[in-house]
Write a protein that holds these residues in place. Sequence first.
Motif, PDB file in Angstrom:
ATOM      1  N   MET A 199      -0.211  -2.542  -1.151  1.00 10.66           N
ATOM      2  CA  MET A 199      -1.451  -1.819  -0.615  1.00 10.66           C
ATOM      3  C   MET A 199      -1.574  -0.369  -1.415  1.00 10.66           C
ATOM      4  N   SER A 200      -0.585   0.280  -1.143  1.00  9.16           N
ATOM      5  CA  SER A 200      -0.366   1.623  -1.773  1.00  9.16           C
ATOM      6  C   SER A 200      -0.508   1.547  -3.273  1.00  9.16           C
ATOM      7  N   ALA A 256       6.753  -5.964   5.935  1.00 12.85           N
ATOM      8  CA  ALA A 256       5.943  -4.879   6.156  1.00 12.85           C
ATOM      9  C   ALA A 256       5.938  -4.044   4.962  1.00 12.85           C
ATOM     10  N   SER A 270       2.972  -3.132   2.448  1.00 12.59           N
ATOM     11  CA  SER A 270       2.330  -1.622   2.451  1.00 12.59           C
ATOM     12  C   SER A 270       2.669  -1.199   0.908  1.00 12.59           C
ATOM     13  N   TRP A 271       3.630  -1.557   0.334  1.00 12.56           N
ATOM     14  CA  TRP A 271       3.821  -1.118  -1.120  1.00 12.56           C
ATOM     15  C   TRP A 271       2.826  -1.616  -2.126  1.00 12.56           C
TER      16      TRP A 271
END
Lengths: 1002, 103
Positions: free
Chosen positions: A991-992, A984, A988-989
Amino acid sequence: MRMQIMMRLSRDGAPAFGLLLLLVLSMLMLLGCIWPQPCNALYEDQVGMWDWYQQYIGKVTHAVFQTQGTGRKRVLVATDENVIASLNLRKGEIREHALGETESINALEIAAGKYAVTLSAGCNLRAWNLPDGTLIWETHLQTAASAVKLLILSTDINNDRTNDLLVVGGGLVQAISSVDGRLLWTADLADVGGGFLPQETSVADKEHKLYALGFVGSSKLGVAEIDLSTGAKTQYKEAELPEGFPISDLLAVGESVVALDLAGSSIVSGTFTGKEKITLELTPVSSIYHDVSGNAQLLSLKARGVFVISFKDEVIVVGVDSETGKLDLVEKFNQPIAISNTLALSDEKQAIALVQHMDSDQTILLRVIITDGWKDEIAKDVIKLEPQRGLLQTIFLNSYTRTDKSHGFRALVVAEDDSLSLLQQGEVVWSREDGLASILDARMAELPLERAGVSVAQVEHSLEEWLKGHVLRLKSTLMLASAEDVVALQAVRLKNAEKTKMTRDHNGFRKLIILLTKSGKLFALHSGDGHVVWSLLIPALRSEHRTPKPEPVKLLPWRKPHQHALDDSPVFLVVGRLGPGPNAPGVLSWVDAYSGRELHSLKLTYPIKQVLPLPILDSLEQRLHLFVDGETNVHLFPNTAESLSLFNNQSQNVYFYDVNKDEGVIKGFRITDHIEDFVFSTRLLWSVVFPSDSEAIATTATRNSDEVVHTQAKVLGDRNVLFKYLNKNIVFVTTVAPGPSSKVGLAAPEDSWLVAYLIDTITGQVLHRVTHQDVQGPVHAVLSENWVIYHYFNLRAHRYELTVMEFYDNSRAETKGVLQYIIGRHNASAPFSSYTYPNIDVKSQSYFFTSSVKKMAVTMTARGITSRQLLIGTNCDQVLALDKRFLDPRRSINPTAMEREEGILPLTDGLPIYPQSYVTHSYRLEGLRGILSVPARLESPSLVFAYGLDLFYTRLAPSRTYDSLTEDFSYALLLITMIVLVVAIGVSWVMSKRKELADKWK
Amino acid sequence: MMGFMMWMAGSTVHLFSIGITISALWQPISALQGVSKVFEPYQDGRTDILLPKLAYIAMNVAGLLLGLWKLNTLGLLPTHASDWVSSLPPPQMVEFSGGGIPL
């Protein structure tokens, strides 16, 4: 470090100190959030996880087969541990009844085809229903003699179409109905002639007659004839014995009587039926069998026409001519043999089994012979027994009919080590180690370290199995498991191969349990599942040529390798006696605990009265031992120059004491001079004499020498300190009012009392003495750390009581200043000597307890930090774990907030027994005899082994398992959670980053 | 403010009271460490900042003492004998004795 702080919190309840601790504390709190919920009792699916239970019955003395009729084929046995058991003939599974310590079983027979009838304690006749063992009837007879016989008649006395029973003993013959146990008639044989003492009986069924045979005085032989249907004495005959015939033994062989003289050199024989007068004939033994070597003994075969004379080394079978009473030699054996009961194959044919050992102890020759004429040998088998069984002692023969209508035989054999085996068709069908029912002493030993070259059982997991287990566990955690999965998971958990490995584990849960049994056999059981790793019939404790059988007495840890000698095996010392009685010379045997071999043995010339394991180890890590002989000289072992020099350095500080229960004296001695090699003389220093008219020693208790105590200080809620009185050289003695009034209900309260003493065994000083009025024994006591707990019966309250006494040392509490402690200048760490002035503060309290007690012990842990539990063997043969905090003498009705913080419970008059606190849960340990508790390597658990007839082993955690995760902890769930989190974070890294990039393009 | 928080936190050891006490200790210490930084803008050679500096230090020391007092009420300062002997090992025995009821 962390562990200790936590434990201080859990134990003392007082807050810890120091800025540094804040960090640790907050860490602990975090840890507490993810800590699995501990449980006090056991969940249903945890039964069998780390406990096991085994049932044994003891040495079989009587056996009857029940193979006719419907139902499962079984053999009924009675043992010297007073157990009646029914064993399945295929597998040897058991159902049992234990009759208790005082009811020794005299006889066991099957009556009326459906009842097992037992005669116990000489007078209690009971009938048990065969399929399920329920009690049908019970009759209390008048006879109370030790030699009592139970005869099953083949005639019916009271016309109820079932054959009846006869009990002969103590000069009485009693006929009993086998249907309801009613007494039909009694015949008193004591009044027939002057001094007639019946010894043997013979039943002539066809004539409805019973013959009782015995000596009249020392010169005559008497025969009384009794009519079986009425019990009337119909005839009494006497015959003069030959001049100068010293009588010893008498046998009825069919219709003949055989008597042997004291020297075993001549036999008198004659027939007693029919004729008016008995004519006796004298036959010298040498005319039957010339090589006589004295010490002869008559043995009955209960067969027509034959009997056995056993000499020191030889055994001969002698035939009796039923017409003339002439004797002739039938067979001779030059080695010990075991002879079975006679088995009626038909009305005329009787068979008997003989067992001889072949060249080794392990192979036997089993022969079945027709007793008439002693010629036909109908079966002959060579059977290989399991090792370490010794010589066979008893055989019980039984036959079955093969498909071709011929007779097949099965034999139940009892070996020298009290084990029981069933032999059939030349094979051992099953074998049971029933010697384990009579354990004398138990110890635990470490298993070998795991490394190359050390034998490791082939039980390692494959990866697949490991994964499967974890998937199942995960399913169960996520509540996805089906019913089959739950069953499979339970099987995986119970069969966990980890627990039966033959190596030491990190937590110290796997141990070897070393057991010494009454038969002189040493067993090593694996603590994982209780299987026998090795067993050894100790050669030094086996009887040779009919000398009195040596008796094992004690098992001692001789060497416990733990530091530089880790590669060596632990050694145990077995102390025995070369014969019965306390004055028989001692025998020592050293046994290797890994290989199960006797290293060497030593026969001593002196009796061993006491064994003192000294706190001194030599360079081989052997513990120095002192043996006290009958003249209170001490003998040092091992016999090396090194041990002598080690002992000489310490000998001025070595003392011992001797408790003489009969005289009511405790004597203290010290070692004085070196008399000769390894022998030292002693000098009487002190004696404590109890007034014999008012006090008799009931029980003594000492601290376990292996006990580890973490600290000498007890921190109270108000942050004051109490110093425990931790003297190792103390003995707790209780005395009660003398007299045989130990049974409840026999003593008046005003004539009963109990006095408890705490005595220093160095100086003989009575440190504390307290009297309890109106109470009586039996007293059970346990002494540990600085407290003693004892159990007795209160006659006024009609209840059992437990009293706790805690001892605190006031002399150590003198330094109060913090600064003195900070710089280390205080008297609390000074070595302790009994010659300093004792200043003891005793706190005491008594509680009612609803159960009577058979045995008391206390849990032991590795460092003595964990709070203790009292292990109480209750009268129902279960083991109850009672927290020591219930027995805290500082309990008060309204504890202050400080005391509550410390964990002190409000005072109650009784102690609670929660059903969950029975550590044996649903099992009963018949005849509970001992409870052994040893520490594991982890601090929180304590390993407990309890034994009686049955064995039980479990692992306890008196303060819960605070230093380890539970067995159920789902590592898979933890792993998956972590993987999910990492993924996760990664996702998320990424995606950011993309989002940021997209924003920048705008 | 800090005093009020401390009073609210009570005198038993738990997460909240420990947090409050740590911050009560940490604040004065960090303030004392940064004394020179706080007074840097006023250090122009004309104004005498020694007295305000001393007052600032005194106030922070008072805060620190308040924190220590709180620590003590929580029982986390080693001011009692019990804090120093609670893990004192049992004394060694000079003599050895064994025996009991004869075998």
